[in-house]
Design a protein around this motif. Structure first.
Motif, short mmCIF file in Angstrom:
data_model
loop_
_atom_site.label_atom_id
_atom_site.label_comp_id
_atom_site.label_asym_id
_atom_site.label_seq_id
_atom_site.Cartn_x
_atom_site.Cartn_y
_atom_site.Cartn_z
N GLN A 4 45.21 51.07 31.18
CA GLN A 4 43.95 51.38 30.51
C GLN A 4 43.89 50.71 29.13
OE1 GLN A 4 43.04 55.29 29.02
NE2 GLN A 4 41.50 54.09 27.91
N THR A 7 43.16 47.00 29.61
CA THR A 7 41.74 46.73 29.88
C THR A 7 40.91 46.92 28.61
OG1 THR A 7 42.13 47.76 32.01
CG2 THR A 7 39.86 47.28 31.49
N GLU A 8 41.20 47.99 27.89
CA GLU A 8 40.46 48.28 26.66
C GLU A 8 40.60 47.12 25.67
OE1 GLU A 8 41.20 52.27 25.34
OE2 GLU A 8 40.09 51.96 23.48
N PHE A 38 36.11 54.36 26.56
CA PHE A 38 37.28 54.47 27.43
C PHE A 38 37.87 55.88 27.31
CE2 PHE A 38 37.00 49.91 27.39
CZ PHE A 38 37.45 49.55 28.64
N GLU A 39 37.74 56.68 28.37
CA GLU A 39 38.32 58.03 28.46
C GLU A 39 37.91 58.95 27.32
OE1 GLU A 39 42.21 58.29 30.13
OE2 GLU A 39 41.18 57.24 31.75
N THR A 62 34.93 49.83 21.15
CA THR A 62 35.17 49.28 22.48
C THR A 62 34.66 50.23 23.55
OG1 THR A 62 37.15 48.29 21.57
CG2 THR A 62 36.89 48.20 23.95
N CYS A 63 33.71 49.73 24.35
CA CYS A 63 33.09 50.55 25.39
C CYS A 63 33.43 49.99 26.76
CB CYS A 63 31.58 50.52 25.26
SG CYS A 63 31.02 50.83 23.60
N SER A 64 33.53 50.86 27.76
CA SER A 64 33.73 50.36 29.11
C SER A 64 32.39 49.98 29.73
CB SER A 64 34.46 51.39 29.97
OG SER A 64 33.65 52.50 30.22
N GLY A 334 32.46 48.41 33.73
CA GLY A 334 33.76 49.07 33.65
C GLY A 334 34.53 49.15 34.95
N CYS A 402 40.64 47.49 36.99
CA CYS A 402 39.40 48.28 36.92
C CYS A 402 39.10 48.97 38.25
CB CYS A 402 38.21 47.41 36.53
SG CYS A 402 38.22 46.92 34.79
#
Ligand SMILES: [Zn+2]
Ligand SMILES: [Zn+2]
Length: 410
Positions: A4, A7-8, A38-39, A62-64, A334, A402
């Motif tokens: 995660q 990816t972030e 993210f989460e 930072t957004c998914s 995402g 992802c």
């Protein structure tokens, strides 16, 4: 580093880099924005006065997934019931999840949320082991599935432009970044249409409630003429579309296709034997029904199948929801790491999502892949992989992570 975090970090690099090109919606100050972190849940009711403010927000947070409202509001930052709805663009969503394909069995799977029993293909209603109705679904942005979504998109564009008369400038088409396509219509006349009016448009493009009886395919006409002339290729709207659907079906159908729509063996044989005569009669005199032994009921079934072939299989809920948030063009999805990208309406056939939507250029990562089907990015093929360590280009690694098919190893 966890997958995660990996990816972030990659998503963050993308928004800070030079390749990012965000396409903001018109009247940005009247739109609501939403951000899936993210989460860390969802941020909603955010507004921006200009593109630069939105871009610097994206660099800092930072957004998914990034969304904006299809609606225009007086106060987009307010709670839902205080926003003051001014209107909304007309949105269509075509998702492979709503189009049956035979490859789903190969690349999709499900895991019971309760007992972890798993299977391939589309999830059952209830888990065969414990009876639970909760599943974790694993789909895949597959080339065949996306091709069928593209075919539906092309049909929808044709319906919107020919039958509704929207111009090439008013209609815009996008790859969603996952398993489908979006079509947006921006036009003053449709902006204030209520949900129920949008529902009528949905029914029209999906052929819902269309009864061929009212287009001349009825017993009364048959008794008088022993043939049908109302459904013609030189007509407009659905009459032309039904004629086209019937023509294409008869042109390409084999014995099994004709049996599948409920026709008897003797009738199927008569149609196949007289294919040329049927099509000739249609083209020369616009008449259906010239073949002995092929009567009213058969033509009705063929016409109803023609409607199915010509209608656009859209996700009907999206279009009627006038408060919906839709993905911002140029941002990442995402579930894949692909970008939502726009392409010219007239270039639907040539658009290649696996080329145009790839966001991460250069670099590699080593991942452990649990299970992945064969896939393509650009001109390069990957997989299939099963329980193995492999070094991949960043875009491929991000896609697998992802989709929860792989974990990062560095
Ligand atoms: Zn179970
Ligand atoms: Zn597929």
């Amino acid at each position: 580093m966890s997958s995660q975090k990996f990816t972030e970090r990659k998503f963050g690099d993308y928004y800070k880099g030079n390749d990012v090109s965000i396409c903001v919606p018109t009247s940005i100050e009247k739109r609501e924005f939403g951000f899936l972190l993210f989460e860390r849940g969802m941020l909603r009711h955010i507004t921006f006065k200009a593109k630069e403010a939105l871009e610097s927000f994206l660099r800092a947070t930072t957004c998914s997934d990034v969304y904006h409202s299809c609606s225009y509001y007086e106060s987009p930052e307010a709670e839902m019931d205080r926003k003051g709805w001014l209107g909304a663009d007309l949105i269509f969503d075509i998702d492979a999840d709503h189009i049956p394909t035979s490859c789903e069995r190969v690349h999709d799977g499900w895991i019971c949320g309760n007992c972890s029993f798993s299977g391939k293909g589309i999830a059952p209603k209830k888990c065969p082991v414990c009876g639970s109705e909760k599943f974790n679904i694993g789909t895949w942005p597959c080339e065949v599935c996306l091709d069928s979504a593209k075919t539906e998109t092309a049909k929808l564009l044709d319906l919107l432009m020919r039958d509704f008369g929207f111009s090439e400038k008013e209609v815009r088409v996008f790859f969603s970044g996952h398993r489908g396509y979006h079509v947006h219509v921006e036009n003053e006349a449709i902006k204030t249409l209520a949900a129920v009016a949008r529902r009528e448009m949905v029914d029209y493009v999906s052929g819902l409630g269309l009864d061929v009886f009212f287009h001349g395919l009825n017993e009364k006409n048959w008794r008088v003429m022993r043939a049908y002339q109302d459904i013609r290729l030189d007509d407009l709207g659905w009459r032309k579309r039904i004629a086209l659907g019937m023509q294409n079906f008869i042109l390409s159908a084999n014995e099994q296709d004709l049996r599948n729509i409920g026709l008897r063996k003797s009738i199927v044989e008569a149609i196949l034997r007289n294919k040329d005569a049927i099509l000739k009669s249609l083209l020369e005199t616009g008449t259906w029904g010239v073949i002995r032994g092929v009567g009213f009921e058969t033509w009705r079934k063929i016409a109803e199948h023609g409607v199915k072939l010509q209608s656009a299989k859209i996700d009907t809920v999206v279009t009627t929801d006038i408060h919906r948030l839709i993905r911002l063009t140029g941002t990442l999805h995402g579930k894949t790491g692909f970008k939502k990208v726009e392409f010219p309406v007239l270039a639907v056939d040539d658009f290649d999502p696996f080329k145009s939507a790839v966001a991460f250029k250069g670099g590699t990562a080593t991942v452990f892949v649990s299970d992945a089907p064969e896939f393509r990015l650009g001109d390069e093929m990957f997989g299939p992989y099963r329980s193995q360590k492999v070094e991949l280009p960043t875009a491929a690694a991000v896609l697998l992570i992802c989709k929860r098919r792989a974990e990062v190893l560095e």
